[in-house]
Design an enzyme around this catalytic site. Structure first.
Site, PDB file in Angstrom:
ATOM      1  N   ASP A   1      21.197  11.442  48.600  1.00 58.48           N
ATOM      2  CA  ASP A   1      20.844  12.661  49.327  1.00 58.48           C
ATOM      3  C   ASP A   1      19.615  12.467  50.206  1.00 58.48           C
ATOM      4  OD1 ASP A   1      19.145  12.398  47.159  1.00 58.48           O
ATOM      5  OD2 ASP A   1      19.758  14.251  46.174  1.00 58.48           O
TER       6      ASP A   1
ATOM      7  N   ASP B   1      18.187  22.126  36.432  1.00 53.20           N
ATOM      8  CA  ASP B   1      19.339  23.038  36.402  1.00 53.20           C
ATOM      9  C   ASP B   1      20.661  22.266  36.387  1.00 53.20           C
ATOM     10  OD1 ASP B   1      19.440  22.002  38.936  1.00 53.20           O
ATOM     11  OD2 ASP B   1      19.311  23.927  39.991  1.00 53.20           O
TER      12      ASP B   1
ATOM     13  N   HIS C   1      21.638  19.834  38.412  1.00 55.55           N
ATOM     14  CA  HIS C   1      22.234  19.362  39.667  1.00 55.55           C
ATOM     15  C   HIS C   1      22.250  17.837  39.744  1.00 55.55           C
ATOM     16  CE1 HIS C   1      17.993  19.889  41.533  1.00 55.55           C
ATOM     17  NE2 HIS C   1      18.234  18.600  41.650  1.00 55.55           N
TER      18      HIS C   1
ATOM     19  N   GLU D   1      23.798  21.836  43.759  1.00 53.81           N
ATOM     20  CA  GLU D   1      23.195  22.900  42.961  1.00 53.81           C
ATOM     21  C   GLU D   1      24.275  23.640  42.174  1.00 53.81           C
ATOM     22  OE1 GLU D   1      20.150  22.882  42.674  1.00 53.81           O
ATOM     23  OE2 GLU D   1      18.992  23.167  44.506  1.00 53.81           O
TER      24      GLU D   1
HETATM   25  C1  GLP Z   1      15.940  16.094  43.264  1.00 55.39           C
HETATM   26  C2  GLP Z   1      17.038  15.169  43.782  1.00 55.39           C
HETATM   27  C3  GLP Z   1      17.958  14.713  42.685  1.00 55.39           C
HETATM   28  C4  GLP Z   1      17.156  14.230  41.507  1.00 55.39           C
HETATM   29  C5  GLP Z   1      16.364  15.387  40.970  1.00 55.39           C
HETATM   30  C6  GLP Z   1      15.572  15.037  39.727  1.00 55.39           C
HETATM   31  O1  GLP Z   1      16.239  17.424  43.352  1.00 55.39           O
HETATM   32  N1  GLP Z   1      17.813  15.752  44.812  1.00 55.39           N
HETATM   33  O2  GLP Z   1      18.796  13.675  43.189  1.00 55.39           O
HETATM   34  O3  GLP Z   1      18.019  13.715  40.522  1.00 55.39           O
HETATM   35  O4  GLP Z   1      15.471  15.812  41.973  1.00 55.39           O
HETATM   36  O5  GLP Z   1      14.367  14.415  40.048  1.00 55.39           O
HETATM   37  P1  GLP Z   1      13.405  13.791  39.012  1.00 55.39           P
HETATM   38  O6  GLP Z   1      13.989  12.482  38.623  1.00 55.39           O
HETATM   39  O7  GLP Z   1      12.114  13.624  39.761  1.00 55.39           O
HETATM   40  O8  GLP Z   1      13.269  14.723  37.877  1.00 55.39           O
END
Ligand code: GLP
Length: 263
Positions: free
Chosen positions: A70, A140, A142, A147
Site C-alpha cells: 500500500d 481493527d 485491516h 479497512e
Molecule cells: C498501516 C498499514 C498496514 C499495517 C498497519 C499496522 O495502517 N497500512 O499495512 O499493517 O498499519 O502497522 P504497525 O505494524 O505499525 O502496527
C-alpha cells in the site's frame, strides 16, 4: 491456518526472516521469487534480519521481485512518512543485490489513481502472482489498507481510511490525525489471498483483539483479516503479548503443534 507463537517481538521477527530467507533460497524455478511486503512497525525487525542475512551472503535478492501492499495518496516519495521512503530507508537501500527495477510500490502521486491500481494488479499478474505475501495488521484487523467493510474479494484500489486508522497512524504525523492522508492505494484482500502463501505478523497487546478475530472469529468484512481463514497457506507469526484475547485452549493447541507435541 498455522499460528506460530514466539516469546516476544524479536523472536517473532527472527522466525519470519528465517522463513522468508528459506523460501527464497529453496526457490528453484526458472522465474523470479515474487515477495509481497508491508510497511509499519511490525516488519522492521524482519527487515533488519533480512539485511543482515543478505550482507552475510545467507540470502540473495538478485532473483526476487517485490510488491508493496500500500501507499498513501498524495505523499511524494521523499516524504518521510511515504511508504516508498520507508521501504528504501528500512530495506532496499541496505540490500547488496536487490535490483531497483524489481521493486514495485503503488504510486501514491499517480495522476490517475484508479489507473495506477489497475496497472499494479496487472503487473502482479504478469509475474504469475505472488509467492509469499508478508503483511502486518491494523488494530481493527485491516490488512494493507483494507479497512473494515472492504470486500473480502477486493482487488488493488483506492481506499478511504477510517478515523480509527488515522488516529492510530497519527503517531507518525506529529500525533495530528488531520495530517494523515485520508486515502491510500492498497492491494485488495483478494490480491493478498490469491498469493500462494500469506505470512502475517501480529505483535503486541494492542493487536490482541485483531488476532482473536483472525483466528477465532467468523469470516466477516468487519474484520478483513478474517479472510485468511479461507487461505490454505496462511501463517500467523505472533508474540505472546498479542495472544491475550485467544482462549487458553486455542493458544495451547497451536503451541503444542509447533512444539511437535500434537503430530
Ligand atoms: C498501516 C498499514 C498496514 C499495517 C498497519 C499496522 O495502517 N497500512 O499495512 O499493517 O498499519 O502497522 P504497525 O505494524 O505499525 O502496527
Amino acid at each position: 491456518m498455522r499460528i506460530v507463537i514466539q516469546d516476544n517481538y524479536d523472536k517473532m521477527c527472527l522466525w519470519a526472516a528465517n522463513y522468508i530467507a528459506d523460501k527464497i533460497n529453496s526457490h528453484k524455478e526458472d522465474r523470479p521469487f515474487v515477495l509481497g511486503l508491508p510497511t509499519g512497525s511490525s516488519p522492521v525487525g524482519v527487515y533488519k534480519e533480512l539485511i543482515r542475512k543478505n550482507k552475510a551472503g545467507e540470502v540473495s535478492f538478485a532473483n526476487v521481485v517485490t510488491f508493496n501492499m500500500d501507499e498513501y495518496v498524495g505523499l511524494p516519495h521523499d516524504h518521510e512518512q511515504s511508504y516508498w521512503y520507508f521501504m528504501y530507508d528500512n530495506l532496499f537501500n541496505h540490500l547488496v543485490d536487490m535490483k531497483p527495477e524489481n521493486i514495485n510500490i503503488p504510486d501514491g502521486m499517480a495522476e490517475d489513481p484508479e489507473a495506477e491500481c489497475a496497472r499494479y494488479e496487472e503487473k502482479i499478474a504478469s509475474y504469475g502472482g505472488i509467492d509469499l505475501f508478508m503483511g502486518g495488521i491494523g488494530v481493527d484487523g485491516h490488512l494493507a489498507f483494507n479497512e473494515p467493510y472492504t470486500s473480502l474479494s477486493s482487488r488493488t484500489g483506492v481506499r478511504a481510511l477510517t478515523t480509527d486508522t488515522k488516529i492510530v497512524n497519527s503517531r507518525f504525523f506529529g500525533n495530528d490525525p488531520g495530517k494523515v492522508p485520508s486515502t491510500a492505494l492498497s492491494v485488495g484482500i483478494g490480491t493478498v489471498t490469491d498469493s500462494r502463501e500469506v505470512l502475517i505478523l501480529i505483535s503486541g497487546h494492542n493487536k490482541a483483539r485483531a488476532l482473536a478475530a483472525t483466528v477465532e472469529g467468523g469470516i466477516s468484512q468487519k474484520w478483513t483479516c478474517s479472510a485468511l481463514q479461507m487461505h490454505n497457506g496462511a501463517i500467523i507469526a505472533c508474540d505472546e503479548e498479542a495472544c491475550g484475547e485467544l482462549t487458553v485452549d486455542t493458544y495451547k493447541y497451536f503451541l503444542d503443534i509447533e512444539r511437535g507435541e500434537r503430530l
